[in-house]
Write an enzyme that holds these catalytic residues in place. Structure first.
Site, PDB file in Angstrom:
ATOM      1  N   HIS A   1      27.226  54.933  -0.311  1.00  0.00           N
ATOM      2  CA  HIS A   1      27.510  54.167  -1.533  1.00  0.00           C
ATOM      3  C   HIS A   1      27.263  54.993  -2.788  1.00  0.00           C
ATOM      4  O   HIS A   1      26.998  54.459  -3.838  1.00  0.00           O
ATOM      5  CB  HIS A   1      26.686  52.883  -1.539  1.00  0.00           C
ATOM      6  CG  HIS A   1      26.802  52.104  -0.249  1.00  0.00           C
ATOM      7  ND1 HIS A   1      25.881  52.215   0.783  1.00  0.00           N
ATOM      8  CD2 HIS A   1      27.753  51.264   0.204  1.00  0.00           C
ATOM      9  CE1 HIS A   1      26.265  51.449   1.808  1.00  0.00           C
ATOM     10  NE2 HIS A   1      27.390  50.872   1.490  1.00  0.00           N
TER      11      HIS A   1
ATOM     12  N   HIS B   1      18.690  52.745   0.167  1.00  0.00           N
ATOM     13  CA  HIS B   1      19.566  51.593  -0.082  1.00  0.00           C
ATOM     14  C   HIS B   1      19.961  50.932   1.231  1.00  0.00           C
ATOM     15  O   HIS B   1      19.518  49.846   1.540  1.00  0.00           O
ATOM     16  CB  HIS B   1      20.806  52.047  -0.878  1.00  0.00           C
ATOM     17  CG  HIS B   1      21.829  50.974  -1.078  1.00  0.00           C
ATOM     18  ND1 HIS B   1      23.170  51.170  -0.821  1.00  0.00           N
ATOM     19  CD2 HIS B   1      21.727  49.713  -1.518  1.00  0.00           C
ATOM     20  CE1 HIS B   1      23.846  50.063  -1.096  1.00  0.00           C
ATOM     21  NE2 HIS B   1      22.998  49.164  -1.519  1.00  0.00           N
TER      22      HIS B   1
END
Lengths: 173, 822
Positions: free
Chosen positions: A122, A103
């Protein structure tokens, strides 16, 4: 993001400790000044065949820090104790993954209880027993996994990666 | 095996690539991206001066790098008829997302139509008419002529009630100010269509009537309020999954600044887990209430906060209605509205009563009240930002529940101030600009039930898919298929006939109870299977498109590629339909009526924008929006100076509340007492079936699902809609992970895949909503509130096993979604 920055540092130290340096085969584009003749490159990247360890080095459910295809690409080898798809070795239970989150590039940490790679940046979770499938998270690809080969001596070689690694537009730099 | 692309390198963006402003068109948050395009026979190099990123790409890039893009951010598309490389990557300069990409937006490029790469081959390319027993491609003129002629047969100047219209009202996606205006001008100005509905509900109405009636627009804050607040109060919302980068880029920094979090939700979510990770367990309160009891909780909190005196007396005195009742309870108002004292008297609920109704501890309600409203030790007021979404919007007693929540924000003076706001989080972006809908009436007609009852003769559908997303869907689909099949059979019987003969045959079938269905969409949807005419639209990026996000931030997405085939922007399709209607009506000698369809000589979407939004907001033009880039301007726009549009960071900073239209500028409180499960049939269903079938969206299956049903990465993760269920319940039902089950009750049945969820309460499941392969709406009954707001969330059913796990899910991950630190 202080905490996360620290994690990046931790991640760096981890893969440096792994200490595996592989010689990356960089495709060379040859171009003469006068002739507009295209060089012949392979359709696939030439991945190094890198020895990451030996089956004797691995204990079930204990991650081993490695790097592949070069020292700037931290990863992990795992012996899962049960055969999984993509698993190598006599038991078909050895897998290897990048530890850089696809990501935003934060270093993943291995959760031995769930056997997942978890991202502190995250909150993404990748399942090491399901080919690195993102169980939940923000990445738009599943976790890049190494293509492994184990020879007669039990040496474990990585010979490819099945997704683009975070932070590079070519897996082999 | 998990889906892998086996892409191990990507073309590098050259230094001279074209760069376009892009706002992600999927969810309300509207993250900033940039689309880079360059000719297909060129590529950049790794040296900093050879690429658009300006860095040495021969080296590994660090975390949070702006110099990396994933394979999902790349494609080859058509631009002005030529193949170009396309990279759409997050914009680090955009204040909304600061370079973060979600699992949805960061796949925008991959989800573009590409004939080279084979992506999104499901996109519609040409208009199609039902002919010879299937859909056949044809020209725009042929298709629009048929639509206009059949429509003209059922409408008249004084009565357009036989034309039913389902039309999106949102921004983003294929919506936006251009397209809501195009459709709005056609149906609300040229016509006065009363029988219409919106994309996600069975009537043409507000999702949040009560807050507007109280004077408070539902999008009143700025996202930065989350970083300035003391407490984040989340209700029926799961922002980590459904407003991802609002959570990551604004709520998380708020927590790191010390904000506490109160979450009201019957189920545990990844949002709650992440809040605990960031804020610490002691700073997160999860009120896991009994499904549908939010109103009782809010009234209890309101009562307790008022009893403690933790209210903003000056704010109440200066900014809210003084007196008793300003608006009585009537057919259009499911609760009376009036003063603080009037609401306090009507809403009164003791801690003991509230705790019993909601099934939470009194101490937790007290703790929530303290975190929301108790002044700090130095006597200063506590800031609290309140955010709600479909958990209560599509939940029990919508009007009173949202009103009761706004009561708390009003009483504590937490609107129009830094760190405050009481807002809908939102689904799609907004982009609504239409003529008045007052002729629709209030309550608005319940369109789906009217269609089921045989009403309506022609149905125009603009990017709605009732089949996947409506309530009472089993019955709706059955009747809709029956009625539209009558017309298909009539058309089949007249294959080869003249246009006049065909129209007579269609009208004959309509008069016998059939329904003529026209479907405007970007893909061939499920309800589109019933269509007689299909019209292909473009979406964001294939046209210039303006929208605003959840903090009213308006941006222009610049067109960066061609739409597939002959597809067009919806506004221009609406214009074409208007022009054909004018022509047909004039040919029939209905000149006065035909005159109403003038004024659509738009060549581009910008013409539609200027005709609509710009006419009411003369400062705003495409050029000025383009110059404002991905940070855009927050509406309302109040001026233009120094080359910049001047916006409004948050509403109501002057303490004057106007959304209700009252001249005194005073906000009203909602006097709505708790009254149990309000919608018809809900209580009986709860008492008759074992499992709560709570439902909603997920991180990966959200506003982009219409495209993602054709996306391998998404289909690999969840080939079927999941049903999260407690493992002990699974044991009792003889279920294993991945098994397929039937979910059935008094109104229908549907199918789901079992996903073990240890945090789920016994007998409380959660099913993914809106799946193409298992319509959750099949088991949602027709119950709505007085204003025809659907109640999706309170649904009960039984569960039985259908099948062992199919091969496609046997190697799938069934582990917990919760991040756990090591």
């Amino acid at each position: 993001m202080k905490r996360c920055d620290k994690m990046v540092e931790v991640g760096r130290r981890q893969f440096l400790r792994g200490g595996v340096i592989a010689a990356a085969a960089i495709p060379v584009v040859g171009m003469s000044a006068t002739q507009a003749k295209a060089a012949t490159n392979g359709a696939l990247l030439e991945y190094p065949s890198s020895r990451l360890g030996n089956v004797k080095d691995l204990k079930v459910n204990e991650p081993m820090d490695v790097a592949y295809p070069d020292a700037d690409a931290p990863g992990v080898l795992l012996k899962l104790g049960k055969a999984v798809e993509g698993g190598a070795g006599p038991e078909g239970d050895i897998v290897g993954f990048t530890t850089v989150c696809p990501h935003k590039g934060f270093p993943l940490s291995y959760n031995a209880e769930s056997r997942t790679m978890n991202c502190p940046g995250h909150y993404s979770v990748f399942d090491c027993e399901a080919g690195g499938q993102q169980t939940w998270g923000q990445a738009t690809q599943n976790l890049p996994q190494y293509m492994l080969r184990v020879d007669d001596k039990g040496d474990i070689y990585a010979e490819g990666v099945d997704e683009l690694l975070y932070g590079r537009l070519s897996n082999v730099l | 095996m998990a889906f892998k692309r086996n892409v191990d390198r990507l073309p590098i963006i050259p230094a001279d690539a074209k760069k376009h402003n892009v706002t992600c068109h999927y969810c309300i948050v509207g993250c900033g991206y940039n689309a880079y395009t360059w000719p297909v026979n060129r590529q950049g190099g790794t040296a900093p001066n050879e690429n658009a990123l300006g860095v040495d790409l021969s080296k590994q890039q660090p975390a949070d790098s702006t110099a990396w893009y994933a394979p999902s951010m790349y494609n080859i598309v058509k631009q002005d008829g030529k193949d170009v490389h396309l990279v759409i990557k997050p914009d680090a300069e955009c204040s909304v997302n600061s370079g973060l990409g979600s699992i949805r937006g960061a796949r925008m490029a991959e989800n573009r139509r590409s004939d080279k790469m084979g992506t999104q081959q499901q996109r519609l390319e040409e208009p199609m008419i039902w002919r010879y027993g299937t859909w056949q491609p044809t020209s725009w003129d042929d298709a629009l002529d048929l639509v206009a002629r059949v429509t003209a047969r059922v409408i008249d100047k004084d009565n357009e009630d036989d034309l039913f219209v389902s039309m999106f009202d949102h921004g983003g996606s294929a919506g936006g100010y251009e397209n809501t205006w195009g459709t709005g001008k056609l149906y609300f100005q040229s016509m006065k269509v009363k029988h219409c509905r919106i994309h996600n509900r069975p009537a043409y109405n507000s999702e949040v009537h009560s807050t507007r009636d109280m004077g408070v627009d539902e999008l009143n804050y700025a996202y930065e309020d989350y970083t300035l607040t003391d407490t984040i109060f989340l209700i029926g919302a799961n922002p980590l999954e459904t407003q991802t980068n609002l959570f990551l880029n604004h709520m998380v920094p708020g927590m790191r600044n010390g904000a506490k979090v109160v979450v009201v939700d019957p189920r545990h979510t990844v949002t709650i887990n992440a809040c605990r990770v960031e804020a610490g367990k002691d700073n997160v309160l999860h009120l896991s209430i009994k499904s549908g009891t939010d109103l009782a909780l809010f009234n209890t909190l309101f009562t307790y906060i008022a009893d403690q005196g933790w209210v903003d007396k000056d704010f109440i005195a200066n900014s809210t209605f003084q007196g008793d009742i300003a608006q009585t309870l009537d057919e259009g108002h499911p609760a009376a509205l009036g003063s603080f004292d009037a609401a306090r008297a009507e809403c009164k609920l003791s801690l003991a009563e509230g705790a019993a109704i909601c099934d939470v501890a009194e101490a937790d309600i007290v703790k929530a009240a303290e975190w929301i409203a108790k002044p700090k030790d130095d006597g200063s007021r506590r800031k609290c930002v309140t955010a709600y979404e479909k958990g209560i919007i599509w939940g029990n007693d919508n009007y009173r529940t949202i009103g009761a929540l706004v009561n708390i924000a009003l009483a504590t003076g937490n609107i129009g101030r830094e760190g405050g706001g009481v807002c809908r989080l939102g689904g799609h972006q907004e982009g609504y600009f239409r003529p008045s809908d007052a002729h629709v009436g209030r309550p608005a007609p319940y369109i789906d039930q009217l269609l089921i009852a045989g009403k309506g003769k022609v149905h125009h559908i603009w990017a709605n898919d009732h089949y996947k997303t409506t309530l009472n869907a089993s019955v709706f689909k059955r009747e809709y298929n029956r009625r539209t099949n009558m017309v298909k059979e009539a058309m089949d019987a007249r294959a080869g006939a003249t246009r006049e003969e065909l129209i007579d045959a269609i009208v004959g079938a309509i008069e016998a109870g059939g329904l003529f269905s026209v479907n405007v969409d970007i893909i061939h949807s499920q309800i589109g299977q019933a269509a007689h005419v299909i019209l292909p639209a473009v979406e964001s990026g294939e046209m210039n498109l303006t929208s605003m996000n959840g903090e009213r931030r308006m941006r222009l997405v610049e067109k960066y590629m061609d739409g597939p085939g002959s597809s067009k922007p919806d506004c221009l399709i609406a214009a074409g339909l208007a022009q054909h209607l004018e022509r047909v009506l004039r040919a029939e000698g209905r000149n006065e009526y035909a005159d109403q369809f003038k004024g659509y000589d738009w060549k581009t979407e910008e013409d539609a924008f200027m005709d609509g939004y710009h006419a009411a907001n003369p400062e705003v033009t495409y050029d000025r929006l383009r110059a404002m880039g991905n940070n855009g301007v927050q509406e309302p726009v109040t001026g233009f100076a120094d080359g910049k549009l001047i916006g409004t960071k948050r509403l109501y900073t002057d303490g004057k509340f106007t959304r209700h239209g009252r001249e005194d500028g005073k906000a009203l409180f909602c006097a709505g007492a708790w009254r149990g499960l309000q919608a018809a049939g809900k209580a009986a269903q709860r008492d008759s079936y074992k499992f709560l079938i709570n439902n909603g969206r997920s991180n990966i299956n959200w506003q982009n699902w219409f495209l993602d049903k054709d996306n391998d990465f998404v289909a690999d993760r969840f080939p079927y809609p999941y049903l999260q269920i407690n493992p002990e319940d699974m044991g009792e039902l003889g279920l294993k992970a991945g098994d397929l089950v039937e979910v059935y009750n008094d109104v229908g049945a549907t199918q789901a895949m079992v996903y073990p969820e240890p945090t789920a309460k016994r007998s409380e499941t959660f099913m993914l909503f809106g799946a193409p392969s298992g319509t959750q709406g099949n088991v949602i009954n027709a119950g709505v509130n007085e204003l025809i707001l659907p109640n999706y969330k309170q649904t009960w059913a039984n569960i039985r096993k259908i099948s062992d796990a199919p091969a496609s899910v046997r190697a799938m991950s069934f582990k917990s979604w919760d991040y756990v630190g090591s």
